[in-house]
Design a protein around this motif. Structure first.
Motif, PDB file in Angstrom:
ATOM      1  N   ILE A   6       0.846  -1.187   0.000  1.00  0.00           N
ATOM      2  CA  ILE A   6       0.000   0.000   0.000  1.00  0.00           C
ATOM      3  C   ILE A   6       0.882   1.237   0.000  1.00  0.00           C
ATOM      4  O   ILE A   6       1.823   1.341   0.790  1.00  0.00           O
ATOM      5  CB  ILE A   6      -0.926   0.030   1.235  1.00  0.00           C
ATOM      6  N   VAL A   7       0.558   2.178  -0.889  1.00  0.00           N
ATOM      7  CA  VAL A   7       1.181   3.493  -0.886  1.00  0.00           C
ATOM      8  C   VAL A   7       0.091   4.469  -0.458  1.00  0.00           C
ATOM      9  O   VAL A   7      -0.881   4.672  -1.186  1.00  0.00           O
ATOM     10  CB  VAL A   7       1.729   3.892  -2.270  1.00  0.00           C
ATOM     11  N   ALA A   8       0.241   5.033   0.719  1.00  0.00           N
ATOM     12  CA  ALA A   8      -0.729   6.004   1.227  1.00  0.00           C
ATOM     13  C   ALA A   8      -0.247   7.396   0.851  1.00  0.00           C
ATOM     14  O   ALA A   8       0.870   7.774   1.187  1.00  0.00           O
ATOM     15  CB  ALA A   8      -0.858   5.869   2.734  1.00  0.00           C
ATOM     16  N   THR A   9      -1.084   8.144   0.130  1.00  0.00           N
ATOM     17  CA  THR A   9      -0.704   9.483  -0.296  1.00  0.00           C
ATOM     18  C   THR A   9      -1.614  10.525   0.330  1.00  0.00           C
ATOM     19  O   THR A   9      -2.817  10.320   0.428  1.00  0.00           O
ATOM     20  CB  THR A   9      -0.708   9.630  -1.828  1.00  0.00           C
ATOM     21  N   VAL A  13       3.534  16.885  -2.552  1.00  0.00           N
ATOM     22  CA  VAL A  13       4.622  16.593  -3.484  1.00  0.00           C
ATOM     23  C   VAL A  13       5.504  15.474  -2.948  1.00  0.00           C
ATOM     24  O   VAL A  13       6.003  14.646  -3.707  1.00  0.00           O
ATOM     25  CB  VAL A  13       5.451  17.870  -3.751  1.00  0.00           C
ATOM     26  N   GLY A  14       5.684  15.418  -1.650  1.00  0.00           N
ATOM     27  CA  GLY A  14       6.499  14.373  -1.036  1.00  0.00           C
ATOM     28  C   GLY A  14       5.959  12.978  -1.276  1.00  0.00           C
ATOM     29  O   GLY A  14       6.691  11.989  -1.152  1.00  0.00           O
ATOM     30  N   SER A  15       4.700  12.885  -1.639  1.00  0.00           N
ATOM     31  CA  SER A  15       4.092  11.578  -1.906  1.00  0.00           C
ATOM     32  C   SER A  15       4.773  10.859  -3.064  1.00  0.00           C
ATOM     33  O   SER A  15       4.814   9.633  -3.097  1.00  0.00           O
ATOM     34  CB  SER A  15       2.604  11.731  -2.216  1.00  0.00           C
ATOM     35  N   VAL A  16       5.305  11.612  -4.018  1.00  0.00           N
ATOM     36  CA  VAL A  16       5.986  11.000  -5.153  1.00  0.00           C
ATOM     37  C   VAL A  16       7.246  10.290  -4.683  1.00  0.00           C
ATOM     38  O   VAL A  16       7.535   9.165  -5.098  1.00  0.00           O
ATOM     39  CB  VAL A  16       6.308  12.035  -6.249  1.00  0.00           C
ATOM     40  N   HIS A  17       8.006  10.923  -3.794  1.00  0.00           N
ATOM     41  CA  HIS A  17       9.212  10.288  -3.259  1.00  0.00           C
ATOM     42  C   HIS A  17       8.858   8.990  -2.533  1.00  0.00           C
ATOM     43  O   HIS A  17       9.524   7.962  -2.711  1.00  0.00           O
ATOM     44  CB  HIS A  17       9.938  11.244  -2.313  1.00  0.00           C
ATOM     45  N   VAL A  18       7.822   9.032  -1.735  1.00  0.00           N
ATOM     46  CA  VAL A  18       7.358   7.843  -1.014  1.00  0.00           C
ATOM     47  C   VAL A  18       6.962   6.762  -2.016  1.00  0.00           C
ATOM     48  O   VAL A  18       7.318   5.592  -1.863  1.00  0.00           O
ATOM     49  CB  VAL A  18       6.175   8.195  -0.081  1.00  0.00           C
ATOM     50  N   ALA A 105       4.248   5.095   3.688  1.00  0.00           N
ATOM     51  CA  ALA A 105       3.608   6.404   3.855  1.00  0.00           C
ATOM     52  C   ALA A 105       4.655   7.440   4.238  1.00  0.00           C
ATOM     53  O   ALA A 105       5.697   7.108   4.792  1.00  0.00           O
ATOM     54  CB  ALA A 105       2.535   6.327   4.932  1.00  0.00           C
ATOM     55  N   GLY A 106       4.353   8.691   3.942  1.00  0.00           N
ATOM     56  CA  GLY A 106       5.250   9.794   4.261  1.00  0.00           C
ATOM     57  C   GLY A 106       4.964  10.372   5.631  1.00  0.00           C
ATOM     58  O   GLY A 106       4.329   9.748   6.477  1.00  0.00           O
ATOM     59  N   THR A 107       5.415  11.608   5.808  1.00  0.00           N
ATOM     60  CA  THR A 107       5.306  12.266   7.113  1.00  0.00           C
ATOM     61  C   THR A 107       4.324  13.427   7.076  1.00  0.00           C
ATOM     62  O   THR A 107       4.682  14.558   7.376  1.00  0.00           O
ATOM     63  CB  THR A 107       6.684  12.782   7.571  1.00  0.00           C
ATOM     64  N   HIS A 108       3.105  13.187   6.670  1.00  0.00           N
ATOM     65  CA  HIS A 108       2.030  14.179   6.714  1.00  0.00           C
ATOM     66  C   HIS A 108       2.257  15.392   5.838  1.00  0.00           C
ATOM     67  O   HIS A 108       1.746  16.459   6.119  1.00  0.00           O
ATOM     68  CB  HIS A 108       1.769  14.638   8.152  1.00  0.00           C
ATOM     69  N   ILE A 117      11.319  19.906  12.671  1.00  0.00           N
ATOM     70  CA  ILE A 117      10.892  19.935  14.072  1.00  0.00           C
ATOM     71  C   ILE A 117       9.965  18.783  14.419  1.00  0.00           C
ATOM     72  O   ILE A 117      10.126  18.130  15.446  1.00  0.00           O
ATOM     73  CB  ILE A 117      10.207  21.281  14.400  1.00  0.00           C
ATOM     74  N   ILE A 118       8.992  18.521  13.546  1.00  0.00           N
ATOM     75  CA  ILE A 118       7.962  17.533  13.852  1.00  0.00           C
ATOM     76  C   ILE A 118       8.342  16.137  13.363  1.00  0.00           C
ATOM     77  O   ILE A 118       7.974  15.138  13.948  1.00  0.00           O
ATOM     78  CB  ILE A 118       6.613  17.987  13.283  1.00  0.00           C
ATOM     79  N   GLY A 119       9.078  16.034  12.265  1.00  0.00           N
ATOM     80  CA  GLY A 119       9.480  14.712  11.771  1.00  0.00           C
ATOM     81  C   GLY A 119       8.837  14.351  10.481  1.00  0.00           C
ATOM     82  O   GLY A 119       8.030  15.041   9.935  1.00  0.00           O
TER      83      GLY A 119
END
Length: 119
Positions: A6-9, A13-18, A105-108, A117-119
């Motif tokens: 599963i790829v959660a998007t 834009v960071g979703s492409v890297h994930v 999945a990415g980091t929100h 700061i948040i990750g």
């Protein structure tokens, strides 16, 4: 090792890297990628450039289609889903439904200082 990834998007834009990370794994293991976007209507008030749930869904749909094209260009089988509800809960439910082996999945969608700061 992996058959269903599963790829959660979140539409960022960071979703492409994930997605590229998931595509690499799918190529290695011959897996199918399931691209999912969950529209969280409660988040619309926090997203400055989007004004309604339909905009959130459109943004997610665009990213799901983009990831689908990239995966197909790499010869990967793809299944897509646009869902509504609590993202974490719906992604877990979907993983159970398809008996997923891995969730990527990415980091929100955070970037810049907020990401540091948040990750």
């Amino acid at each position: 090792m992996y058959e269903r990834i599963i790829v959660a998007t979140d539409g960022s834009v960071g979703s492409v890297h994930v997605a590229l990370q998931a595509i690499d794994l799918a190529e290695t293991y011959g897996a199918t990628i399931h691209v999912i976007h969950v529209v969280d209507a409660n988040m619309r008030a926090l997203v400055a450039d989007l004004t309604n749930e339909e905009d959130l869904e459109d943004r997610g749909t665009e990213m799901v289609e983009r990831v689908e094209r990239i995966a197909r260009d790499h010869g990967i089988d793809v299944v897509t889903a646009i869902e509504n509800g609590d993202p974490a809960q719906r992604i877990i439910e979907y993983a159970d439904e398809i008996d997923a082996d891995l969730i990527v999945a990415g980091t929100h969608g955070r970037s810049g200082v907020e990401r540091r700061i948040i990750g």
